[in-house]
Design a protein around this motif. Structure first.
Motif, short mmCIF file in Angstrom:
data_model
loop_
_atom_site.label_atom_id
_atom_site.label_comp_id
_atom_site.label_asym_id
_atom_site.label_seq_id
_atom_site.Cartn_x
_atom_site.Cartn_y
_atom_site.Cartn_z
N ARG A 178 -47.27 -4.58 -47.99
CA ARG A 178 -47.58 -3.75 -49.48
C ARG A 178 -46.69 -5.06 -50.53
N TYR A 179 -45.72 -5.25 -50.53
CA TYR A 179 -45.06 -6.62 -51.22
C TYR A 179 -45.82 -7.56 -51.62
N ASN A 217 -48.68 -7.55 -53.87
CA ASN A 217 -49.59 -7.87 -55.10
C ASN A 217 -47.98 -6.97 -55.48
N ASP A 277 -47.56 -5.04 -59.70
CA ASP A 277 -47.30 -4.33 -59.89
C ASP A 277 -45.20 -3.83 -60.60
N ARG A 319 -47.53 -3.81 -63.87
CA ARG A 319 -48.09 -2.62 -64.99
C ARG A 319 -46.15 -2.15 -65.23
N TYR A 369 -41.35 2.08 -57.25
CA TYR A 369 -42.11 1.71 -56.53
C TYR A 369 -41.59 1.65 -54.39
#
Length: 120
Positions: free
Chosen positions: A68-69, A71, A75, A78, A102
């Motif tokens: 998951r990390y 990207n 993230d 953003r 997150y």
């Protein structure tokens, strides 16, 4: 600046892309980089404490293990850009709470996937 960047990669497990993004968001200011990366670690630690009784939560919080990390740079960008663009009165508070969310989502996604792979 280079020592902190190298430390974030080698000791903290951040990807080169994430470190580059953090440097850009910090405008290559070592103090801002230290502050922003510190917020990432503090948010991760909050979630670590919340999830201490969750099976595999430590694996879920690992930058090297949880895909998951991959990207994370996008993230974080953003989150920081949204905080600065929306002219919030407490930009740091917004960034911190967004980082906590997150990491919570990352733990939940990892653990759900892990349970489904065991069941299925």
């Amino acid at each position: 600046m280079n020592a902190l960047s190298n430390s974030l990669e080698t000791k903290a497990g951040f990807s080169k892309r994430t470190v580059s993004m953090l440097k850009a968001l910090s405008f290559n200011d070592p103090k801002k980089l230290y502050q922003l990366s510190g917020m990432v670690f503090k948010a991760k630690n909050v979630v670590k404490k919340q999830a201490r009784n969750v099976i595999n939560s430590q694996l879920a919080l690992s930058f090297e293990i949880n895909n998951r990390y991959e990207n994370m740079a996008v993230d974080i960008q953003r989150i920081v850009m949204t905080a600065n663009r929306s002219k919030r009165s407490n930009v740091e508070g917004y960034i911190f709470s967004s980082l906590v969310n997150y990491f919570q989502e990352a733990v939940n996604d990892y653990c759900i996937h892990d349970v489904q792979s065991v069941i299925g």
